[in-house]
Design a protein around this motif. Sequence first.
Motif, PDB file in Angstrom:
ATOM      1  N   SER A   1      11.012   2.636   9.888  1.00 38.23           N
ATOM      2  CA  SER A   1       9.488   3.311  10.174  1.00 38.23           C
ATOM      3  C   SER A   1       9.437   4.455  11.072  1.00 38.23           C
TER       4      SER A   1
ATOM      5  N   TYR B   1      11.169   2.456   5.607  1.00 35.16           N
ATOM      6  CA  TYR B   1       9.877   1.381   5.827  1.00 35.16           C
ATOM      7  C   TYR B   1      10.316   0.523   6.822  1.00 35.16           C
TER       8      TYR B   1
ATOM      9  N   GLN C   1       0.662  11.761   3.290  1.00 29.79           N
ATOM     10  CA  GLN C   1       0.700  11.224   4.841  1.00 29.79           C
ATOM     11  C   GLN C   1       2.285  11.642   5.196  1.00 29.79           C
ATOM     12  N   LEU C   2       3.307  10.567   4.332  1.00 32.92           N
ATOM     13  CA  LEU C   2       4.811  10.473   4.575  1.00 32.92           C
ATOM     14  C   LEU C   2       5.669  11.812   4.656  1.00 32.92           C
TER      15      LEU C   2
ATOM     16  N   GLY D   1       1.299  -1.102   0.282  1.00 35.38           N
ATOM     17  CA  GLY D   1      -0.068  -0.129  -0.313  1.00 35.38           C
ATOM     18  C   GLY D   1       0.825   1.162  -0.045  1.00 35.38           C
ATOM     19  N   HIS D   2       2.131   0.628  -0.166  1.00 34.59           N
ATOM     20  CA  HIS D   2       3.046   2.093  -0.152  1.00 34.59           C
ATOM     21  C   HIS D   2       3.628   2.553  -1.461  1.00 34.59           C
TER      22      HIS D   2
ATOM     23  N   THR E   1      -4.749   4.120  -2.307  1.00 31.08           N
ATOM     24  CA  THR E   1      -4.720   3.711  -0.691  1.00 31.08           C
ATOM     25  C   THR E   1      -2.815   4.798  -0.590  1.00 31.08           C
ATOM     26  N   ALA E   2      -2.584   4.504  -1.982  1.00 34.21           N
ATOM     27  CA  ALA E   2      -0.834   4.947  -2.125  1.00 34.21           C
ATOM     28  C   ALA E   2      -0.332   6.112  -1.975  1.00 34.21           C
TER      29      ALA E   2
ATOM     30  N   GLU F   1      -2.667   8.617  -0.610  1.00 33.03           N
ATOM     31  CA  GLU F   1      -2.976   9.320   0.360  1.00 33.03           C
ATOM     32  C   GLU F   1      -1.792   9.436   1.275  1.00 33.03           C
ATOM     33  N   ASN F   2      -0.681   7.472   1.393  1.00 34.61           N
ATOM     34  CA  ASN F   2      -0.571   7.714   2.130  1.00 34.61           C
ATOM     35  C   ASN F   2       0.620   8.682   2.385  1.00 34.61           C
TER      36      ASN F   2
END
Length: 541
Positions: free
Chosen positions: A407, A404, A384-385, A338-339, A377-378, A380-381
């Motif tokens: 984290s 990743y 956010q990142l 998802g990233h 999704t990727a 939006e992620n």
Amino acid sequence: MNNDQLKRIQKILIGIFIFLAVLVCICLAIVFLGSRKTAVVSDQDTKELSQEQGLSDATAFLPDAVVLYDPMPEISFIDADGKTLTLSDFTGKPLIITFWASWCPDCHEQMMIINECAALAEEHGFTYILMDKLDYDKESKQQAFDYLEENQIIPATYFDDQIQIYQQLGMHNVPTTYFIDAQGILKAVCGKQITELSVFEAYLNNTLLGSEAVTEAFVTDQMGTDGGIHTEYHPSSKEQTSQSDVLSESQGLMLEYAAFKGDHALFDTTLGYVEQNMRQNGLTAWRISGGKQDDVNALIDDFRIYRALSQADVLWGGYSSQLTDYRTQLKAYALHDGHYIDFYDFKNKQPAERFTLCYADFRAMELLAEQDVSFQTAYENALQLVENGRISDDFPLYYSWYNYKTSAYEETDLNMSEAMVTMLYLSEAGRLPQDTIKWLKDTLADGGIMARYDVKGNVVTGYRYESTATYALLAMIGENVKDPELTGKALNKMEKMRINDTKYVYNGAFGNPDGSGISSFNQLVPMVAYAYCTKEENVVQ
């Protein structure tokens, strides 16, 4: 006093003399070594100061209240008879104005070739006028007329009465020469004397063709091979230039530029090189070296190419199959849990474990998500990142990359060209914070933006110099946040690295006057910046 006593006193005095002599030598040595140490430190300080000033010094004489590629402000002046004229009286033909004064030694240097310049300007359809800095203190009309007559100067002179224009335009120096196109757009400005006809001709070409077109001609002629752009220019050997690498970065930037300029032929030539030489693994290899493509892609360049293809499809159509293929390959290799990931190693079948924040081209992500919801999704992620990667309120920029595996954001130094790309993409999305914009403007005003900073906001040792690409990217940020002053100042900084001299084949390039230090990145990003700041409204942004 007997002889023995005299001899004893004599020995004592000799001993004292020898001791004092040794002491003096030691002191002199200390002073000498200390002065040598001081000199070394001073030389280093001078070097760093020179680097820090760099472009800032070169732009110090440029006017404050004009913006390249914007309309020239309306100005009023008088002729020899006291009649008032305005700049609009000269519209319809490209115009050159040189501000000067009869008492000015630098102006005298420019006046030595002024008639030749005027003849060349007329040959290219320009009107060339002089504008005397008439302050009634150091300069009078009669002094100006006497100088012009004595030196047989041909171009007509007008008068900036009471130096009103000088103050209105925020000028700092005479001579200053403005190059204005037929629509009244300021295309170039030189804040110092022009003493060679070939330099004057270069400014003429920038005005007639556009600065980006002049650089484009250099890149395609001197750094290009069958649509591939080589990374390093070697002024002594075109063969050596052609042996340097070709990067997906350069190809993507050229595709962006061609789409912004609406140059269909250039776009297809550049794309043809990518498809024939860089896509054996599906996505674009980040490098061709020694005629062989690398087994790793770079996500930022795949995004850039996809975005350019989308622009091209809007402009000309016919690129839907390539867009579909890119979406398929990006879904297969650029997404992981998802990233988005930086790259995929096709040789070892290994995905990256990191995401570099400057890879976050949100517009490209949006375009992908509009066509395939599985990219949402990727996207939006990634957003956010990046937004969570803000370093601090004191240093409101963004970390370089996110790990990743741990984290966590890595606290590595910031390469400012990369940091500018991160901020550019945020500004396109309307998400660049005001305090970040303020930091950029304040730092620009306070000596300029240096090449590298640590995460505390300090300039990294050895990187106290400025980058052409950094200022080109900053100009685009200024365009996005609707700050023409920021855009103009950034373009002025950028332009001071341009080589303006038609006697060189590298005229129009950004680098050192001897042709060294010319890389593809520092040519292509300014080209994109100019095209970006003057792009047509119907082009996909």
